[in-house]
Scaffold this motif. Structure first.
Motif, short mmCIF file in Angstrom:
data_model
loop_
_atom_site.label_atom_id
_atom_site.label_comp_id
_atom_site.label_asym_id
_atom_site.label_seq_id
_atom_site.Cartn_x
_atom_site.Cartn_y
_atom_site.Cartn_z
N GLU A 191 0.84 -1.21 0.00
CA GLU A 191 0.00 0.00 0.00
C GLU A 191 0.88 1.26 0.00
N GLU A 192 1.98 1.21 0.75
CA GLU A 192 2.88 2.38 0.78
C GLU A 192 3.44 2.65 -0.62
N ILE A 193 3.82 1.56 -1.30
CA ILE A 193 4.35 1.72 -2.67
C ILE A 193 3.25 2.27 -3.59
N MET A 194 2.02 1.74 -3.41
CA MET A 194 0.91 2.23 -4.24
C MET A 194 0.64 3.70 -3.99
N ASN A 195 0.84 4.16 -2.75
CA ASN A 195 0.64 5.58 -2.47
C ASN A 195 1.65 6.44 -3.22
N ILE A 196 2.86 5.90 -3.41
CA ILE A 196 3.86 6.66 -4.20
C ILE A 196 3.39 6.75 -5.66
N PHE A 197 2.92 5.62 -6.20
CA PHE A 197 2.41 5.66 -7.59
C PHE A 197 1.23 6.64 -7.71
N THR A 198 0.35 6.61 -6.71
CA THR A 198 -0.80 7.52 -6.74
C THR A 198 -0.35 8.96 -6.75
N ASP A 199 0.67 9.24 -5.95
CA ASP A 199 1.22 10.59 -5.89
C ASP A 199 1.78 11.00 -7.25
N LEU A 200 2.51 10.09 -7.89
CA LEU A 200 3.07 10.37 -9.22
C LEU A 200 1.94 10.61 -10.22
N HIS A 201 0.91 9.78 -10.14
CA HIS A 201 -0.25 9.91 -11.01
C HIS A 201 -0.92 11.26 -10.81
N ARG A 202 -1.07 11.68 -9.56
CA ARG A 202 -1.69 12.99 -9.27
C ARG A 202 -0.86 14.12 -9.86
N ARG A 203 0.45 13.90 -9.95
CA ARG A 203 1.31 14.94 -10.54
C ARG A 203 1.33 14.85 -12.06
N GLY A 204 0.47 13.99 -12.63
CA GLY A 204 0.30 13.99 -14.08
C GLY A 204 1.03 12.90 -14.82
N ARG A 205 1.71 12.03 -14.09
CA ARG A 205 2.46 10.96 -14.74
C ARG A 205 1.51 9.85 -15.20
N THR A 206 1.80 9.23 -16.33
CA THR A 206 1.03 8.07 -16.78
C THR A 206 1.61 6.83 -16.10
N VAL A 207 0.75 6.04 -15.48
CA VAL A 207 1.23 4.82 -14.80
C VAL A 207 0.50 3.62 -15.40
N ILE A 208 1.26 2.63 -15.82
CA ILE A 208 0.68 1.38 -16.32
C ILE A 208 1.24 0.27 -15.44
N MET A 209 0.34 -0.43 -14.77
CA MET A 209 0.79 -1.41 -13.77
C MET A 209 0.14 -2.77 -14.02
N ILE A 210 0.96 -3.79 -14.04
CA ILE A 210 0.45 -5.15 -14.05
C ILE A 210 0.29 -5.57 -12.60
N THR A 211 -0.86 -6.16 -12.29
CA THR A 211 -1.02 -6.67 -10.93
C THR A 211 -1.92 -7.90 -10.93
N HIS A 212 -1.71 -8.75 -9.94
CA HIS A 212 -2.61 -9.88 -9.72
C HIS A 212 -3.63 -9.54 -8.64
N ASP A 213 -3.51 -8.33 -8.08
CA ASP A 213 -4.31 -7.96 -6.92
C ASP A 213 -5.48 -7.08 -7.35
N LEU A 214 -6.67 -7.68 -7.43
CA LEU A 214 -7.86 -6.98 -7.91
C LEU A 214 -8.20 -5.79 -7.01
N GLN A 215 -8.02 -6.00 -5.71
CA GLN A 215 -8.34 -4.91 -4.77
C GLN A 215 -7.47 -3.68 -5.03
N LEU A 216 -6.16 -3.93 -5.21
CA LEU A 216 -5.24 -2.82 -5.49
C LEU A 216 -5.61 -2.15 -6.80
N ALA A 217 -5.91 -2.96 -7.82
CA ALA A 217 -6.25 -2.41 -9.14
C ALA A 217 -7.48 -1.51 -9.02
N ASN A 218 -8.51 -2.01 -8.34
CA ASN A 218 -9.74 -1.23 -8.23
C ASN A 218 -9.56 0.01 -7.37
N LYS A 219 -8.70 -0.09 -6.38
CA LYS A 219 -8.53 1.03 -5.47
C LYS A 219 -7.72 2.17 -6.12
N TYR A 220 -6.71 1.80 -6.92
CA TYR A 220 -5.77 2.83 -7.37
C TYR A 220 -5.87 3.20 -8.85
#
Ligand SMILES: Nc1ncnc2c1ncn2[C@@H]1O[C@H](COP(=O)(O)OP(=O)(O)OP(=O)(O)O)[C@@H](O)[C@H]1O
Ligand SMILES: [Mg+2]
Length: 242
Positions: A191-220
């Motif tokens: 979750e801490e790592i995802m918060n960093i990605f979210t922060d980058l995304h909020r600053r306008g960065r495009t993020v493409i993430m592969i994940t097996h975690d549906l909860q993380l995908a839906n949340k972020y």
């Protein structure tokens, strides 16, 4: 003669895959790993790619990341058709526009955190950039200002992934590609790592993430696409509320 593209890339689209296939020849067999994949990724989007093991997620990611080219169809990255540029132009596009984050961090063990972050700048020298200053700034951004001189073996998994994220950002890429970035981490650290990605995304960065975690995908993620046997399952594509 300049050949006109059928669908010229639009300004706000950073990745466009059109009817993409990727075959591998193994012995005398042809394995069709990606089949007729269409995908548009807009600037500033946070996209999650999900799907079973072996469905072709990393293969698609390698294509988007300019590490590989399609067998058929076209992939445009920042408006450039990866099949129409030379190997060296492809490497340059990759170095300048893509930042990679992997499940297993992929840090160089004999280098410090700071040196690991500086590493991608050597292949993409831009005169006038204070590389050390930039690396320090990025390690600070990911909350590792106290650990700059530590070696990867002296860092926890979460700390190592923070270094990898700082390294991914050092050339100021347009797109962050993360292949299961939380796969080796416990859920709290993930979750801490995802918060960093979210922060980058909020600053306008495009993020493409592969994940097996549906909860993380839906949340972020803004949007989740599903790959199954090398095909995008449009019925399963989900746009998440902002
Ligand atoms: N270089 C290669 N040569 C032959 N087959 C390959 C090659 N690379 C990948 N494949 C095959 O392509 C398929 C998709 O692999 P890929 O790594 O894209 O899956 P994935 O969806 O990322 O799986 P995982 O969730 O396990 O990481 C697999 O069946 C794999 O064996
Ligand atoms: Mg994979």
């Amino acid at each position: 003669m300049v050949e006109l593209e059928k669908n010229p890339p639009q300004d706000d689209i950073v990745v466009r895959a059109e009817n993409v296939c990727r075959d591998y020849e193994v012995g005398d067999m042809t394995i069709k790993v990606l089949r007729n994949v269409d995908l548009l990724v807009r600037k500033g989007e946070f996209l999650a790619i999900m799907g079973p093991s072996g469905s072709g997620k990393s293969t698609l990611m390698n294509m988007i990341g300019c590490l590989d080219r399609p067998t058929c169809g076209a992939v445009y990255v920042m408006g450039k058709n990866v099949n129409r540029i030379s190997d060296s132009e492809l490497a340059k596009l990759r170095g300048m526009e893509i930042g990679f984050v992997f499940q297993s961090f992929n840090l160089v063990s004999r280098l410090s955190a700071l040196e690991n972050v500086e590493l991608p700048t050597y292949a993409n020298r831009r005169p006038g950039i204070d590389v050390r200053g930039k690396a320090r700034e990025l390690l600070d951004l990911v909350g590792l200002s106290e650990r700059m001189d530590y070696k990867p073996t002296e860092l926890s998994g979460g700390q190592s992934q923070r270094v990898a994220i700082a390294r991914a950002l050092v050339n100021n890429p347009s797109i962050i590609l993360a292949d299961e970035p939380t796969g080796n981490l416990d859920s709290k650290t993930g979750e801490e790592i995802m918060n960093i990605f979210t922060d980058l995304h909020r600053r306008g960065r495009t993020v493409i993430m592969i994940t097996h975690d549906l909860q993380l995908a839906n949340k972020y993620a803004d949007r989740v696409v599903y790959l199954k046997d090398g095909v995008i399952d449009d019925r399963a594509t989900k746009v998440n509320a902002a």
